[in-house]
Motif scaffolding. Sequence first.
Motif, PDB file in Angstrom:
ATOM      1  N   MET A   1       0.835  -1.198   0.000  1.00  0.00           N
ATOM      2  CA  MET A   1       0.000   0.000   0.000  1.00  0.00           C
ATOM      3  C   MET A   1       0.864   1.240   0.000  1.00  0.00           C
ATOM      4  O   MET A   1       1.968   1.255   0.547  1.00  0.00           O
ATOM      5  N   SER A   2       0.372   2.304  -0.610  1.00  0.00           N
ATOM      6  CA  SER A   2       1.104   3.562  -0.626  1.00  0.00           C
ATOM      7  C   SER A   2       1.086   4.195   0.759  1.00  0.00           C
ATOM      8  O   SER A   2       0.345   3.771   1.655  1.00  0.00           O
ATOM      9  N   VAL A   3       1.896   5.230   0.913  1.00  0.00           N
ATOM     10  CA  VAL A   3       1.921   5.972   2.173  1.00  0.00           C
ATOM     11  C   VAL A   3       0.525   6.509   2.490  1.00  0.00           C
ATOM     12  O   VAL A   3       0.019   6.368   3.606  1.00  0.00           O
ATOM     13  N   ALA A   4      -0.127   7.124   1.494  1.00  0.00           N
ATOM     14  CA  ALA A   4      -1.462   7.690   1.700  1.00  0.00           C
ATOM     15  C   ALA A   4      -2.465   6.612   2.089  1.00  0.00           C
ATOM     16  O   ALA A   4      -3.319   6.815   2.967  1.00  0.00           O
ATOM     17  N   GLN A   5      -2.376   5.440   1.458  1.00  0.00           N
ATOM     18  CA  GLN A   5      -3.311   4.357   1.752  1.00  0.00           C
ATOM     19  C   GLN A   5      -3.115   3.824   3.170  1.00  0.00           C
ATOM     20  O   GLN A   5      -4.080   3.493   3.858  1.00  0.00           O
ATOM     21  N   ASN A   6      -1.874   3.735   3.621  1.00  0.00           N
ATOM     22  CA  ASN A   6      -1.618   3.297   4.991  1.00  0.00           C
ATOM     23  C   ASN A   6      -2.203   4.284   5.998  1.00  0.00           C
ATOM     24  O   ASN A   6      -2.835   3.888   6.979  1.00  0.00           O
ATOM     25  N   LEU A   7      -1.987   5.559   5.750  1.00  0.00           N
ATOM     26  CA  LEU A   7      -2.533   6.573   6.662  1.00  0.00           C
ATOM     27  C   LEU A   7      -4.055   6.511   6.704  1.00  0.00           C
ATOM     28  O   LEU A   7      -4.669   6.588   7.775  1.00  0.00           O
ATOM     29  N   ASP A   8      -4.666   6.363   5.551  1.00  0.00           N
ATOM     30  CA  ASP A   8      -6.118   6.293   5.477  1.00  0.00           C
ATOM     31  C   ASP A   8      -6.641   5.039   6.184  1.00  0.00           C
ATOM     32  O   ASP A   8      -7.615   5.088   6.942  1.00  0.00           O
ATOM     33  N   PHE A   9      -5.954   3.914   5.967  1.00  0.00           N
ATOM     34  CA  PHE A   9      -6.361   2.650   6.573  1.00  0.00           C
ATOM     35  C   PHE A   9      -6.296   2.720   8.096  1.00  0.00           C
ATOM     36  O   PHE A   9      -7.247   2.333   8.787  1.00  0.00           O
ATOM     37  N   TYR A  10      -5.185   3.221   8.632  1.00  0.00           N
ATOM     38  CA  TYR A  10      -5.040   3.250  10.091  1.00  0.00           C
ATOM     39  C   TYR A  10      -5.963   4.279  10.740  1.00  0.00           C
ATOM     40  O   TYR A  10      -6.398   4.078  11.872  1.00  0.00           O
ATOM     41  N   SER A  11      -6.260   5.344  10.040  1.00  0.00           N
ATOM     42  CA  SER A  11      -7.226   6.302  10.604  1.00  0.00           C
ATOM     43  C   SER A  11      -8.593   5.641  10.768  1.00  0.00           C
ATOM     44  O   SER A  11      -9.317   5.905  11.731  1.00  0.00           O
ATOM     45  N   LYS A  12      -8.959   4.741   9.860  1.00  0.00           N
ATOM     46  CA  LYS A  12     -10.240   4.034   9.955  1.00  0.00           C
ATOM     47  C   LYS A  12     -10.179   2.942  11.023  1.00  0.00           C
ATOM     48  O   LYS A  12     -11.148   2.727  11.760  1.00  0.00           O
ATOM     49  N   ILE A  13      -9.039   2.252  11.102  1.00  0.00           N
ATOM     50  CA  ILE A  13      -8.868   1.194  12.117  1.00  0.00           C
ATOM     51  C   ILE A  13      -9.074   1.757  13.519  1.00  0.00           C
ATOM     52  O   ILE A  13      -9.656   1.114  14.399  1.00  0.00           O
ATOM     53  N   TYR A  14      -8.580   2.995  13.725  1.00  0.00           N
ATOM     54  CA  TYR A  14      -8.706   3.617  15.044  1.00  0.00           C
ATOM     55  C   TYR A  14     -10.067   4.290  15.250  1.00  0.00           C
ATOM     56  O   TYR A  14     -10.274   4.998  16.238  1.00  0.00           O
ATOM     57  N   GLY A  15     -10.966   4.090  14.298  1.00  0.00           N
ATOM     58  CA  GLY A  15     -12.345   4.544  14.490  1.00  0.00           C
ATOM     59  C   GLY A  15     -12.565   6.018  14.213  1.00  0.00           C
ATOM     60  O   GLY A  15     -13.602   6.568  14.613  1.00  0.00           O
ATOM     61  N   LEU A  16     -11.643   6.683  13.529  1.00  0.00           N
ATOM     62  CA  LEU A  16     -11.807   8.102  13.215  1.00  0.00           C
ATOM     63  C   LEU A  16     -12.748   8.246  12.015  1.00  0.00           C
ATOM     64  O   LEU A  16     -12.688   7.457  11.066  1.00  0.00           O
ATOM     65  N   LYS A  17     -13.558   9.284  12.050  1.00  0.00           N
ATOM     66  CA  LYS A  17     -14.539   9.469  10.983  1.00  0.00           C
ATOM     67  C   LYS A  17     -14.632  10.931  10.568  1.00  0.00           C
ATOM     68  O   LYS A  17     -14.297  11.838  11.337  1.00  0.00           O
ATOM     69  N   GLY A  18     -15.112  11.140   9.339  1.00  0.00           N
ATOM     70  CA  GLY A  18     -15.442  12.468   8.848  1.00  0.00           C
ATOM     71  C   GLY A  18     -14.329  13.483   8.957  1.00  0.00           C
ATOM     72  O   GLY A  18     -13.178  13.219   8.608  1.00  0.00           O
ATOM     73  N   THR A  19     -14.688  14.669   9.445  1.00  0.00           N
ATOM     74  CA  THR A  19     -13.739  15.779   9.534  1.00  0.00           C
ATOM     75  C   THR A  19     -12.557  15.430  10.430  1.00  0.00           C
ATOM     76  O   THR A  19     -11.416  15.771  10.120  1.00  0.00           O
ATOM     77  N   LYS A  20     -12.829  14.747  11.539  1.00  0.00           N
ATOM     78  CA  LYS A  20     -11.765  14.375  12.469  1.00  0.00           C
ATOM     79  C   LYS A  20     -10.733  13.498  11.778  1.00  0.00           C
ATOM     80  O   LYS A  20      -9.519  13.683  11.952  1.00  0.00           O
ATOM     81  N   ARG A  21     -11.178  12.530  10.999  1.00  0.00           N
ATOM     82  CA  ARG A  21     -10.260  11.637  10.311  1.00  0.00           C
ATOM     83  C   ARG A  21      -9.404  12.400   9.314  1.00  0.00           C
ATOM     84  O   ARG A  21      -8.185  12.207   9.249  1.00  0.00           O
ATOM     85  N   ARG A  22     -10.009  13.309   8.547  1.00  0.00           N
ATOM     86  CA  ARG A  22      -9.248  14.089   7.564  1.00  0.00           C
ATOM     87  C   ARG A  22      -8.221  14.987   8.265  1.00  0.00           C
ATOM     88  O   ARG A  22      -7.100  15.150   7.798  1.00  0.00           O
ATOM     89  N   GLU A  23      -8.616  15.561   9.391  1.00  0.00           N
ATOM     90  CA  GLU A  23      -7.698  16.434  10.136  1.00  0.00           C
ATOM     91  C   GLU A  23      -6.493  15.649  10.638  1.00  0.00           C
ATOM     92  O   GLU A  23      -5.361  16.131  10.571  1.00  0.00           O
ATOM     93  N   ARG A  24      -6.732  14.437  11.150  1.00  0.00           N
ATOM     94  CA  ARG A  24      -5.624  13.648  11.701  1.00  0.00           C
ATOM     95  C   ARG A  24      -4.696  13.159  10.598  1.00  0.00           C
ATOM     96  O   ARG A  24      -3.481  13.121  10.783  1.00  0.00           O
TER      97      ARG A  24
END
Length: 593
Positions: free
Chosen positions: A437-460
């Motif tokens: 997975m690319s760097v961006a895909q890893n970041l996106d995947f782990y943000s979802k694994i940790y339960g982040l959603k919506g604006t909060k997920r994009r900010e993190r």
Amino acid sequence: MTTTRSPSPLIIENVSKQFELPGRVIDALSEVSFEIRPGQVTGLIGADAAGKTTLMRLISGLLTLDKGRITVLGKDVAKAPLAIQSSIGYMPQQFGLYQDLTVMENLRLYADLQGLPEAQRPDRFQQLLDMSGLSSFGNRLAGKLSGGMKQKLGLACTLVKSPELLLLDEPTVGVDPVSRRELWQIVYQAVEENGMSVLLSTAYLDEAERCHDIKLLHEGRLLAQGAPEHFTQPLKNRTFLLSADKTTHKRQLKKQLAAQPFVQDALIMGESVRILTRDTVGTPAELLQKLPGIEPADRQSLQVEAVESRFEDAFVDLLSQQTEFAPVLEKETVQHFAQASAVSDDLPAIEVDKLVCRFGDFVAVDHLSFQVQRGEIFGLLGANGAGKTTTFRMLCGLLPATDGHLQVAGHNLRHARAQARAKLGYMSQKFSLYGVMSVAQNLDFYSKIYGLKGTKRRERVDWAIETFELQELLKQPSRDLPLGFKQRLAMACALMHEPDILFLDEPTSGVDPMGRRDFWNKINALAEKGVTIMVTTHFMEEAEYCDRMAIMSNGRIMALGTPADIKQEAGRSDMEEAFIHIIEADKSAEAGE
């Protein structure tokens, strides 16, 4: 008995190499030229992505040149790669030991591959086993050896048929100080007894000072070369050790000094701070006058001592001139990171009491007891195989304890593992993200694994990209990243959900000094936010950053306290010497039982 060697075992002439990656072309090496002297250890030094590993692979004929010429033992590598490979020794970063074969079976296999005559094998094997300290482990599976023992076996396999030229690509990465010392003894014994020439890359700059000659690479170019003293002599009257009274914490003093415009570099060393100035200062008294950013009362409490410069100072100085490197200030590294919550003013963040972990008859962790307070940086140190990673995995809820009490972030791990893990961040010893997975895909995947959603997920995710400087790497597969950037990405993912407690298992192993400084700036800043940090490291200078530490051996705690306490107890002024003294004393005690 010294063997006659060729005058120039390795000549590099105008060597260039490019790699194509998604959306860009990388100049891994550009017009590099040098040669090494026979019968010496030459250090190949540079920051991550400097081109060290690429050059090693080119020398060994595993990659093809774009431009230039490499001559090894009188032969052109481009014309005779197989002949070169059969006459040199090469130990890459991931050496190919066969985990399901014993120590002796690995030696026999490499003897077959290197064509060592049967008649010479018994004596040569015994010599290598004695040299590497593995004589009593001949029947042990390679997969059951500690990290340091694996590295020593890998070096022994490389030396089965004593080569004229030996290439070692960071052989001591992830190895404890005792094993590092033993590896260097093996290398120098081979040089002195056989007249071998060695080209060695390393991330430990104290090891560079052990080399006869140094070649410093930066961004694919040869930046400087010479003996270690050639690098350190120009830094006279630029290195100092500053100590404050007990009312000023060492992290605060370091932060104040790093903010001074005339300070090039600032490192915590024990209870003091070691600085490198941008220009010659003169006497310690003259240095004190140059501290306008520090209050006069604080200035009066400071003690200043001029100290000898080291190769690491020269490395930082030279690279700073090239890249305008400046350590990121702590307050900038963790902006937008929430203040960690306290479970209770009376409760420790981590509580361990009589912790035991057994694998069958093997006791990996033997009745550990300690506490870590909120906002504390706590170091867990030990030789390879001491039980540090096993302890980490139990504290993170990844491995059940056999016995004992474990409480993390106010939760008992036997009864509330999921609740505890929600408050933890864990960065494992080995890169554990998804390589395809690319760097961006890893970041996106782990943000979802940790339960982040919506604006909060994009900010993190945006926070992680900015804080760890990943903007230019977002499309690149994570497996292709240089080690330092892999570690940045792994730490970014571990911090995605703003954990109260962060576990870092050798986070800077193999990372260059610039990268290590940036990591520790972030770690220090997180501690100031109230984040509790537990870290393992084989860099003893990094251990000095810890508020307290425990030194483990054979699953037990041998020393517990502040860095100053442990050095005093061991009767040593240097943390590495104190560590080695404690570990070797335990070995002696065990041997005497």
